[in-house]
Motif scaffolding. Structure first.
Motif, PDB file in Angstrom:
ATOM      1  N   TYR A 144      31.802 104.313   8.599  1.00 41.95           N
ATOM      2  CA  TYR A 144      32.814 104.590   9.694  1.00 41.95           C
ATOM      3  C   TYR A 144      31.763 104.862  11.093  1.00 41.95           C
ATOM      4  O   TYR A 144      30.564 105.513  10.679  1.00 41.95           O
ATOM      5  N   TYR A 145      31.980 104.163  12.048  1.00 38.04           N
ATOM      6  CA  TYR A 145      31.102 103.957  12.915  1.00 38.04           C
ATOM      7  C   TYR A 145      31.554 104.583  14.233  1.00 38.04           C
ATOM      8  O   TYR A 145      32.575 104.550  14.812  1.00 38.04           O
ATOM      9  N   TRP A 146      30.627 105.401  15.080  1.00 39.64           N
ATOM     10  CA  TRP A 146      30.980 106.304  16.205  1.00 39.64           C
ATOM     11  C   TRP A 146      30.830 105.306  17.511  1.00 39.64           C
ATOM     12  O   TRP A 146      30.021 104.404  17.595  1.00 39.64           O
ATOM     13  N   LYS A 147      31.591 105.683  18.477  1.00 37.88           N
ATOM     14  CA  LYS A 147      31.537 105.202  19.773  1.00 37.88           C
ATOM     15  C   LYS A 147      30.280 105.802  20.427  1.00 37.88           C
ATOM     16  O   LYS A 147      29.550 106.753  20.039  1.00 37.88           O
ATOM     17  N   GLU A 148      29.747 104.898  21.379  1.00 36.69           N
ATOM     18  CA  GLU A 148      28.459 105.422  21.949  1.00 36.69           C
ATOM     19  C   GLU A 148      28.354 106.632  22.742  1.00 36.69           C
ATOM     20  O   GLU A 148      27.364 107.383  22.712  1.00 36.69           O
ATOM     21  N   ASP A 149      29.693 106.953  23.439  1.00 35.91           N
ATOM     22  CA  ASP A 149      29.454 108.315  23.938  1.00 35.91           C
ATOM     23  C   ASP A 149      29.352 109.558  22.971  1.00 35.91           C
ATOM     24  O   ASP A 149      28.498 110.504  23.302  1.00 35.91           O
ATOM     25  N   GLU A 150      29.934 109.237  21.753  1.00 30.97           N
ATOM     26  CA  GLU A 150      29.775 110.012  20.496  1.00 30.97           C
ATOM     27  C   GLU A 150      28.581 110.267  20.153  1.00 30.97           C
ATOM     28  O   GLU A 150      27.770 111.517  19.952  1.00 30.97           O
ATOM     29  N   VAL A 151      27.651 109.260  19.833  1.00 24.59           N
ATOM     30  CA  VAL A 151      26.257 109.228  19.596  1.00 24.59           C
ATOM     31  C   VAL A 151      25.571 110.002  20.714  1.00 24.59           C
ATOM     32  O   VAL A 151      24.364 110.809  20.245  1.00 24.59           O
ATOM     33  N   ASN A 152      25.587 109.417  22.072  1.00 20.71           N
ATOM     34  CA  ASN A 152      24.730 110.146  22.910  1.00 20.71           C
ATOM     35  C   ASN A 152      24.908 111.431  23.056  1.00 20.71           C
ATOM     36  O   ASN A 152      24.077 112.310  23.392  1.00 20.71           O
ATOM     37  N   ASN A 153      26.286 112.269  22.972  1.00 19.36           N
ATOM     38  CA  ASN A 153      26.534 113.560  23.168  1.00 19.36           C
ATOM     39  C   ASN A 153      26.008 114.379  21.921  1.00 19.36           C
ATOM     40  O   ASN A 153      25.315 115.444  21.999  1.00 19.36           O
ATOM     41  N   GLN A 154      25.904 113.798  20.707  1.00 17.62           N
ATOM     42  CA  GLN A 154      25.332 114.407  19.473  1.00 17.62           C
ATOM     43  C   GLN A 154      23.800 114.500  19.583  1.00 17.62           C
ATOM     44  O   GLN A 154      23.220 115.360  19.251  1.00 17.62           O
ATOM     45  N   LEU A 155      23.228 113.379  20.449  1.00 15.33           N
ATOM     46  CA  LEU A 155      21.800 113.322  20.669  1.00 15.33           C
ATOM     47  C   LEU A 155      21.384 114.645  21.567  1.00 15.33           C
ATOM     48  O   LEU A 155      20.647 115.013  21.460  1.00 15.33           O
ATOM     49  N   GLU A 156      22.245 114.514  22.650  1.00 11.67           N
ATOM     50  CA  GLU A 156      21.986 115.446  23.619  1.00 11.67           C
ATOM     51  C   GLU A 156      21.967 116.892  23.064  1.00 11.67           C
ATOM     52  O   GLU A 156      21.131 117.809  23.164  1.00 11.67           O
ATOM     53  N   GLU A 157      22.905 117.292  22.391  1.00 12.69           N
ATOM     54  CA  GLU A 157      23.169 118.436  21.683  1.00 12.69           C
ATOM     55  C   GLU A 157      21.946 118.862  20.713  1.00 12.69           C
ATOM     56  O   GLU A 157      21.472 119.964  20.719  1.00 12.69           O
ATOM     57  N   ARG A 158      21.497 118.019  20.033  1.00  9.99           N
ATOM     58  CA  ARG A 158      20.364 118.114  19.034  1.00  9.99           C
ATOM     59  C   ARG A 158      19.030 118.284  19.991  1.00  9.99           C
ATOM     60  O   ARG A 158      18.384 119.278  19.415  1.00  9.99           O
ATOM     61  N   MET A 159      18.899 117.470  20.771  1.00  9.78           N
ATOM     62  CA  MET A 159      17.548 117.539  21.567  1.00  9.78           C
ATOM     63  C   MET A 159      17.676 118.980  22.459  1.00  9.78           C
ATOM     64  O   MET A 159      16.440 119.683  22.554  1.00  9.78           O
ATOM     65  N   VAL A 160      18.568 119.292  22.901  1.00 10.40           N
ATOM     66  CA  VAL A 160      18.526 120.703  23.781  1.00 10.40           C
ATOM     67  C   VAL A 160      18.519 121.746  22.805  1.00 10.40           C
ATOM     68  O   VAL A 160      17.635 122.550  23.226  1.00 10.40           O
ATOM     69  N   GLU A 161      18.908 121.613  21.651  1.00 12.05           N
ATOM     70  CA  GLU A 161      18.853 122.825  20.707  1.00 12.05           C
ATOM     71  C   GLU A 161      17.429 122.870  20.073  1.00 12.05           C
ATOM     72  O   GLU A 161      16.733 123.966  20.058  1.00 12.05           O
ATOM     73  N   GLY A 162      16.939 121.792  19.868  1.00 16.00           N
ATOM     74  CA  GLY A 162      15.437 121.647  19.527  1.00 16.00           C
ATOM     75  C   GLY A 162      14.495 122.035  20.721  1.00 16.00           C
ATOM     76  O   GLY A 162      13.487 123.027  20.270  1.00 16.00           O
ATOM     77  N   PHE A 163      14.747 121.850  21.892  1.00 17.15           N
ATOM     78  CA  PHE A 163      13.917 122.184  22.878  1.00 17.15           C
ATOM     79  C   PHE A 163      14.131 123.742  22.888  1.00 17.15           C
ATOM     80  O   PHE A 163      12.921 124.495  23.328  1.00 17.15           O
ATOM     81  N   ASN A 164      15.250 124.247  22.821  1.00 23.67           N
ATOM     82  CA  ASN A 164      15.342 125.732  23.276  1.00 23.67           C
ATOM     83  C   ASN A 164      14.756 126.527  22.063  1.00 23.67           C
ATOM     84  O   ASN A 164      14.359 127.826  22.363  1.00 23.67           O
ATOM     85  N   ARG A 165      14.866 125.850  20.931  1.00 27.68           N
ATOM     86  CA  ARG A 165      14.167 126.633  19.438  1.00 27.68           C
ATOM     87  C   ARG A 165      12.480 126.844  19.952  1.00 27.68           C
ATOM     88  O   ARG A 165      12.018 127.889  19.701  1.00 27.68           O
ATOM     89  N   VAL A 166      12.062 125.656  20.219  1.00 27.19           N
ATOM     90  CA  VAL A 166      10.681 125.641  20.645  1.00 27.19           C
ATOM     91  C   VAL A 166      10.320 126.671  21.869  1.00 27.19           C
ATOM     92  O   VAL A 166       9.258 127.300  21.675  1.00 27.19           O
ATOM     93  N   LEU A 167      10.985 126.570  22.985  1.00 25.99           N
ATOM     94  CA  LEU A 167      10.854 127.619  24.064  1.00 25.99           C
ATOM     95  C   LEU A 167      11.065 128.755  23.706  1.00 25.99           C
ATOM     96  O   LEU A 167      10.243 129.519  24.248  1.00 25.99           O
ATOM     97  N   GLU A 168      11.903 129.201  22.898  1.00 25.55           N
ATOM     98  CA  GLU A 168      12.127 130.376  22.653  1.00 25.55           C
ATOM     99  C   GLU A 168      10.779 131.204  21.599  1.00 25.55           C
ATOM    100  O   GLU A 168      10.374 132.340  22.053  1.00 25.55           O
ATOM    101  N   ILE A 169      10.170 130.360  20.785  1.00 26.76           N
ATOM    102  CA  ILE A 169       9.135 130.788  20.050  1.00 26.76           C
ATOM    103  C   ILE A 169       7.969 130.838  21.002  1.00 26.76           C
ATOM    104  O   ILE A 169       7.213 131.680  20.910  1.00 26.76           O
ATOM    105  N   GLN A 170       7.910 129.637  22.088  1.00 26.50           N
ATOM    106  CA  GLN A 170       6.746 129.708  23.081  1.00 26.50           C
ATOM    107  C   GLN A 170       6.833 131.057  23.667  1.00 26.50           C
ATOM    108  O   GLN A 170       5.678 131.651  24.070  1.00 26.50           O
ATOM    109  N   LYS A 171       8.080 131.620  24.409  1.00 22.74           N
ATOM    110  CA  LYS A 171       8.241 132.745  25.029  1.00 22.74           C
ATOM    111  C   LYS A 171       7.701 133.987  24.229  1.00 22.74           C
ATOM    112  O   LYS A 171       7.388 134.951  24.590  1.00 22.74           O
TER     113      LYS A 171
END
Length: 433
Positions: A371-398
């Motif tokens: 079952y295949y996703w629309k491009e907007d769904e892929v990009n939205n899921q990617l953004e969510e993962r990247m932002v969560e990952g960035f915030n995890r790392v930034l929190e440790i850095q702080k």
């Protein structure tokens, strides 16, 4: 045939062993976390490495035998995952290091994969299309015993692309006797590829730059950037930054570079490159050399080529506020120390360029579901993962008042160690705290 990702990879590398670099980073992180040394011993070496013979019948009728590798770092979180590169400078230690970095990326973004990487020592530009296809099929036949949707899942990397993945998938399916789309990712859409995969790494780079700019109170609509490497990752990064209003003043590749203090015409440049040209031949800009590009007074510098580009020679010249590592291992330890002294905000490679493995994961999931996703769904899921990952790392850095690179490795290793503990690989409580 689709254009290979060669322009981001042919910039001269400096002689630093990436495997030794990544082992030292892991050792330092394990020590700083007060973890049992057993954690380092588990992580420092891939669990499996294969060297293979890749015979190809050339058009002159003679066989040429290339050397290929596949490294599988660690499967504690799930099957190993990672690209295949065709490049004359591929080495066993490079492939090992890249597989470890893949493990770190997946751990930071909470993706259920371990790290894998493959490569063949070859200059693909010296092969015609038939020879390249035979090389691709011969390589995948050679590593077939150790790959599979639940074992190890290859993908495109330097000098490989969806067309090469299509050949490899077809060869694997012939050997198995039925269609297995989840065997690899980065395939053409028509045979099970994912929307958004080609642009995923560059899009992920830009998401992390956006988050870093927000943290540093940098207005991207008034920001400038320079990019080293203009293959798939560099060009997609340029496209999305331009759409955000960032003025990209310089781009370099293997042949040289281009510069315009008022900002390059990125849509026109992308169109120029899409026709088989290289960015440095773009006539509507001034020429610039790679060393000069590093010294430009830009807000954002993006190495998107290969390893060991930010060195003790180039780092002192850098004036950027943000260094976004779109390439794997672009900064040497000596260069890293200089950037730290200059208080340049680094988005480390194992976070910055993790968009590719993220959407590869989405592709693998879609293959499993059929079952295949629309491009907007892929990009939205990617953004969510990247932002969560960035915030995890930034929190440790702080929390730890550490460098972003140290924080990224800390985030990844803590995640991996939790899985080690759950499987009984390590016992001491200090390993997971």
């Amino acid at each position: 045939m689709q254009e290979l990702n060669k322009h981001e990879a042919d910039i001269t590398t400096h002689h630093k062993n990436p495997y030794e670099i990544v082992k030292n980073l892991i050792k330092e992180s394990v020590s700083n976390l007060g973890m049992n040394e057993n954690v380092y011993h588990i992580l420092k070496k891939p669990m499996r490495v294969m060297e293979v013979s890749v015979p190809v019948r050339m058009d002159n009728g003679e066989f040429q035998n290339f050397t290929g590798f596949r490294s599988q770092h660690n499967d504690v979180l799930g099957p190993t995952k990672g690209g295949i590169r065709f490049h004359p400078s591929v080495t066993l230690d490079e492939v090992k290091a890249l597989s470890i970095w893949m493990s770190m990326k997946s751990a930071i973004l909470d993706i259920p994969f371990g790290g894998g990487k493959g490569g063949v020592i070859v200059d693909p530009n010296e092969l015609n299309e038939r020879e390249l296809e035979e090389l691709s099929r011969s390589y995948i036949r050679s590593i077939t015993p150790i790959i599979g949707p639940q074992k190890d899942i290859p993908a495109p990397d330097v000098n490989t692309n969806p067309e090469v993945m299509g050949w490899m998938m077809d060869e694997f399916d012939k050997l198995r006797g039925y269609n297995i789309p989840g065997i690899l990712t980065g395939k053409p859409l028509i045979i099970g590829g994912s929307q958004g995969r080609i642009a995923a790494t560059g899009r992920g780079v830009v998401f992390t730059i956006r988050e870093a700019a927000h943290y540093l109170n940098l207005d991207l609509t008034n920001a400038t950037a320079a990019i080293q490497g203009f293959g798939n990752v560099g060009s997609m990064t340029a496209k999305f930054l331009h759409q955000m209003g960032v003025k990209i003043v310089a781009v370099t590749d293997a042949k040289g570079g281009i510069y315009d203090k008022n900002g390059l015409d990125i849509p026109k440049l992308l169109d120029f490159v899409s026709k088989g040209n290289v960015a440095s031949d773009f006539s509507e800009a001034d020429s610039i050399e790679n060393e000069e590009m590093f010294a430009l007074p830009v807000d954002i510098l993006i190495p998107a080529a290969i390893e060991n580009q930010v060195t003790k020679e180039t780092a002192p010249k850098i004036q950027a506020r943000i260094l976004a590592e779109a390439a794997n291992g672009p900064t040497t330890p000596e260069g890293d120390a200089i950037l730290e002294e200059k208080e340049i905000f680094i988005i480390p490679d194992i976070l910055c360029n993790a968009g590719g493995v993220t959407v590869s994961y989405f592709e693998w999931v879609q293959n499993a579901m059929n079952y295949y996703w629309k491009e907007d769904e892929v990009n939205n899921q990617l953004e969510e993962r990247m932002v969560e990952g960035f915030n995890r790392v930034l929190e440790i850095q702080k929390q730890k008042k550490s460098r972003m690179r140290d924080a990224a490795y800390t985030t990844a290793i803590k995640h991996l160690v939790q899985a080690f503990h759950a499987r009984g690989w390590v016992k001491a409580r200090m390993d997971v705290e």
